[in-house]
Write an enzyme that holds these catalytic residues in place. Structure first.
Site, PDB file in Angstrom:
ATOM      1  N   CYS A 117      10.437 -50.430   6.255  1.00 15.94           N
ATOM      2  CA  CYS A 117      10.591 -49.044   5.784  1.00 15.94           C
ATOM      3  C   CYS A 117      10.854 -48.951   4.281  1.00 15.94           C
ATOM      4  O   CYS A 117      10.685 -47.886   3.690  1.00 15.94           O
ATOM      5  CB  CYS A 117      11.720 -48.355   6.538  1.00 15.94           C
ATOM      6  SG  CYS A 117      11.489 -48.389   8.322  1.00 15.94           S
ATOM      7  N   HIS A 257      14.406 -42.352   2.621  1.00 15.88           N
ATOM      8  CA  HIS A 257      13.618 -42.719   3.799  1.00 15.88           C
ATOM      9  C   HIS A 257      14.053 -41.828   4.950  1.00 15.88           C
ATOM     10  O   HIS A 257      15.243 -41.678   5.234  1.00 15.88           O
ATOM     11  CB  HIS A 257      13.855 -44.199   4.109  1.00 15.88           C
ATOM     12  CG  HIS A 257      13.309 -44.615   5.433  1.00 15.88           C
ATOM     13  ND1 HIS A 257      12.056 -44.242   5.854  1.00 15.88           N
ATOM     14  CD2 HIS A 257      13.850 -45.341   6.449  1.00 15.88           C
ATOM     15  CE1 HIS A 257      11.844 -44.738   7.064  1.00 15.88           C
ATOM     16  NE2 HIS A 257      12.923 -45.398   7.449  1.00 15.88           N
ATOM     17  N   ASN A 287      10.282 -40.854  11.947  1.00 18.10           N
ATOM     18  CA  ASN A 287      10.388 -41.964  10.995  1.00 18.10           C
ATOM     19  C   ASN A 287       9.000 -42.614  10.862  1.00 18.10           C
ATOM     20  O   ASN A 287       8.524 -43.253  11.800  1.00 18.10           O
ATOM     21  CB  ASN A 287      11.428 -42.954  11.532  1.00 18.10           C
ATOM     22  CG  ASN A 287      11.595 -44.174  10.635  1.00 18.10           C
ATOM     23  OD1 ASN A 287      10.769 -44.434   9.765  1.00 18.10           O
ATOM     24  ND2 ASN A 287      12.654 -44.931  10.866  1.00 18.10           N
TER      25      ASN A 287
HETATM   26  O1  UT7 Z   1      13.712 -47.168   9.542  1.00 17.79           O
HETATM   27  C1  UT7 Z   1      14.749 -47.882  10.159  1.00 17.79           C
HETATM   28  C2  UT7 Z   1      14.664 -47.687  11.620  1.00 17.79           C
HETATM   29  N1  UT7 Z   1      15.866 -47.561  12.353  1.00 17.79           N
HETATM   30  C3  UT7 Z   1      16.749 -46.541  12.284  1.00 17.79           C
HETATM   31  O2  UT7 Z   1      16.712 -45.712  11.431  1.00 17.79           O
HETATM   32  C4  UT7 Z   1      17.777 -46.484  13.363  1.00 17.79           C
HETATM   33  C5  UT7 Z   1      19.161 -46.164  12.903  1.00 17.79           C
HETATM   34  N2  UT7 Z   1      19.958 -45.813  14.064  1.00 17.79           N
HETATM   35  C6  UT7 Z   1      19.956 -44.561  14.584  1.00 17.79           C
HETATM   36  O3  UT7 Z   1      19.304 -43.667  14.063  1.00 17.79           O
HETATM   37  C7  UT7 Z   1      20.807 -44.291  15.791  1.00 17.79           C
HETATM   38  O4  UT7 Z   1      21.632 -45.407  16.046  1.00 17.79           O
HETATM   39  C8  UT7 Z   1      19.976 -43.951  17.070  1.00 17.79           C
HETATM   40  C9  UT7 Z   1      19.314 -42.587  16.892  1.00 17.79           C
HETATM   41  C10 UT7 Z   1      18.927 -45.018  17.305  1.00 17.79           C
HETATM   42  C11 UT7 Z   1      20.889 -43.868  18.274  1.00 17.79           C
HETATM   43  O5  UT7 Z   1      21.919 -42.923  18.041  1.00 17.79           O
HETATM   44  P1  UT7 Z   1      23.413 -43.279  18.438  1.00 17.79           P
HETATM   45  O6  UT7 Z   1      24.243 -42.105  18.151  1.00 17.79           O
HETATM   46  O7  UT7 Z   1      23.758 -44.575  17.743  1.00 17.79           O
HETATM   47  O8  UT7 Z   1      23.310 -43.429  19.996  1.00 17.79           O
HETATM   48  P2  UT7 Z   1      23.674 -44.691  20.899  1.00 17.79           P
HETATM   49  O9  UT7 Z   1      22.686 -45.791  20.711  1.00 17.79           O
HETATM   50  O10 UT7 Z   1      25.129 -45.001  20.756  1.00 17.79           O
HETATM   51  O11 UT7 Z   1      23.492 -44.076  22.322  1.00 17.79           O
HETATM   52  C12 UT7 Z   1      24.346 -43.061  22.840  1.00 17.79           C
HETATM   53  C13 UT7 Z   1      23.916 -42.737  24.232  1.00 17.79           C
HETATM   54  C14 UT7 Z   1      23.754 -43.968  25.108  1.00 17.79           C
HETATM   55  O12 UT7 Z   1      24.160 -43.632  26.410  1.00 17.79           O
HETATM   56  P3  UT7 Z   1      25.617 -44.030  26.941  1.00 17.79           P
HETATM   57  O13 UT7 Z   1      25.679 -45.529  26.865  1.00 17.79           O
HETATM   58  O14 UT7 Z   1      26.597 -43.357  26.007  1.00 17.79           O
HETATM   59  O15 UT7 Z   1      25.639 -43.487  28.330  1.00 17.79           O
HETATM   60  C15 UT7 Z   1      22.273 -44.220  25.107  1.00 17.79           C
HETATM   61  O16 UT7 Z   1      21.825 -44.893  26.261  1.00 17.79           O
HETATM   62  O17 UT7 Z   1      22.631 -42.096  24.191  1.00 17.79           O
HETATM   63  C16 UT7 Z   1      21.744 -42.803  25.075  1.00 17.79           C
HETATM   64  N3  UT7 Z   1      20.402 -42.703  24.533  1.00 17.79           N
HETATM   65  C17 UT7 Z   1      19.586 -41.672  24.814  1.00 17.79           C
HETATM   66  N4  UT7 Z   1      19.749 -40.592  25.592  1.00 17.79           N
HETATM   67  C18 UT7 Z   1      18.709 -39.728  25.663  1.00 17.79           C
HETATM   68  C19 UT7 Z   1      19.770 -43.543  23.668  1.00 17.79           C
HETATM   69  N5  UT7 Z   1      18.551 -43.075  23.412  1.00 17.79           N
HETATM   70  C20 UT7 Z   1      18.402 -41.922  24.112  1.00 17.79           C
HETATM   71  C21 UT7 Z   1      17.363 -40.975  24.217  1.00 17.79           C
HETATM   72  N6  UT7 Z   1      17.574 -39.908  25.013  1.00 17.79           N
HETATM   73  N7  UT7 Z   1      16.196 -41.107  23.568  1.00 17.79           N
END
Ligand code: UT7
Length: 330
Positions: A117, A257, A287
């Protein structure tokens, strides 16, 4: 190190996104997710998906053509083409050679650059440095990505985040304004496992087993990448500004980004920048990795968000890990 490059400026930009729109509601039908979760956790509302005939070079060609048309620069005047992408048409030849042929850039030296990225800002800086140290006059850099073919459409952790698109920037010698006045870049390979496509390269060549294990798709430790992104973009911007005795108060527009609205808001908060000073378009495209900054720059220009003399800062983070910031006096 001070780095005031006095002659090379941005002369034009252009971007292309595929016509097909995939909304969060469309995603609700294929993975266990909701529009509400995606919007509140990422800010993304929809993304573009390339059609089956489109390769990375096709998106790049369309973005490059728009940049050429916007600048009225004939294709044969381009001396250098760098394409940043995580998913080239082939392992080789480079996507830039294929794009060169499609665009008719008959005099261009071409290569691809891999910095995920951060690829477009790395490419912009490499192109600017090459122009500075050669008799090349004009360079085009393109970020072009087809994420829809490297995400696992059954993995809700990743498939909701990314989109397809391409953005191009042309730089030229002997310009007034729109110059890079400072930069800051960094890499940390100890974080290589946080975001990667495990198979398909020399480490894990394609096999029935790798295909069965879905090792050809993006794997990401989202939370760790999130923390890294917030810290490194802020540090990088501050260091790049400091090189030329500027501070965060001097920023007129930050073009980060476009990964996650929460990351962008956290960066704005740390830099004490009002949100209006941050270019945001991720709600429309998701993204798009290396394409995201050139697309956002082109939209910022066409929306009249940048004025002569403004301090515009580009900043990115990505797999590698890689990060960086470029300060431009417009
Ligand atoms: O260009 C570089 C590329 N990468 C990035 O930019 C990623 C950077 N990271 C992020 O943007 C965030 O960490 C994410 C958007 C990927 C995730 O957000 P988060 O607030 O860190 O969520 P999390 O991974 O802690 O997940 C929270 C909950 C989980 O459920 P439980 O364990 O709390 O029951 C996940 O399983 O949300 C769940 N979850 C979803 N629920 C619905 C994860 N993805 C999804 C989804 N829909 N798509």
């Amino acid at each position: 190190m001070k780095n005031s490059h006095n002659e090379i400026g941005i002369v034009g930009t252009g971007f292309y996104v595929p016509e097909k729109i995939m909304t969060n509601y469309d995603l609700e039908k294929i993975v266990d997710t909701t529009d509400e979760w995606i919007r509140t956790r990422t800010g993304i509302e929809e993304r573009r998906i390339a059609n089956v005939e489109e390769a990375t070079s096709d998106l790049a060609t369309k973005a490059g053509l728009k940049a050429l048309q916007n600048t009225n620069i004939p294709p044969e005047e381009i001396d250098l083409l760098i394409i940043a992408t995580h998913f080239p048409d082939y392992h080789f030849p480079s996507t830039s050679c294929i794009t060169q042929n499609k665009l008719g850039l008959t005099n261009a030296v071409c290569f691809d650059l891999s910095a995920a990225c951060s690829g477009s800002i790395y490419s912009l800086f490499v192109a600017e440095s090459m122009l500075k140290n050669s008799n090349y006059n004009t360079a085009m850099i393109i970020g072009s990505e087809i994420f829809s073919r490297t995400v696992d459409w059954e993995d809700r952790d990743t498939c909701v985040l990314f989109g397809d698109g391409a953005g191009a920037i042309i730089i030229k010698k002997d310009q007034i304004g729109k110059k890079i006045i400072s930069f800051n870049f960094g890499s940390d390979g100890s974080g290589a496992d946080l975001l990667k496509i495990p198979a398909g390269g020399s480490k894990l060549p394609t096999s029935i087993k790798t295909l069965e294990q879905k090792q050809h798709f993006i794997k990401m430790e989202g939370k760790k990448v999130y923390k890294f992104a917030k810290k490194m973009m802020v540090d990088s911007v501050i260091q790049a500004l400091d090189e030329v005795d500027l501070t965060r108060k001097d920023i007129d527009l930050l073009i980060p980004h476009q990964a996650n609205i929460r990351i962008l808001k956290a960066v704005a908060k740390k830099l004490h920048l009002p949100i209006e000073k941050i270019m945001i378009n991720l709600e429309k495209y998701g993204n798009t990795s290396a394409a995201s900054i050139p697309i956002a720059l082109d939209e910022a220009i066409s929306q009249g968000k940048i004025n002569k003399g403004d301090i515009v800062v580009l900043t990115a983070f990505g797999a590698g890990l890689t990060w960086g910031a470029i300060v431009i006096r417009w």
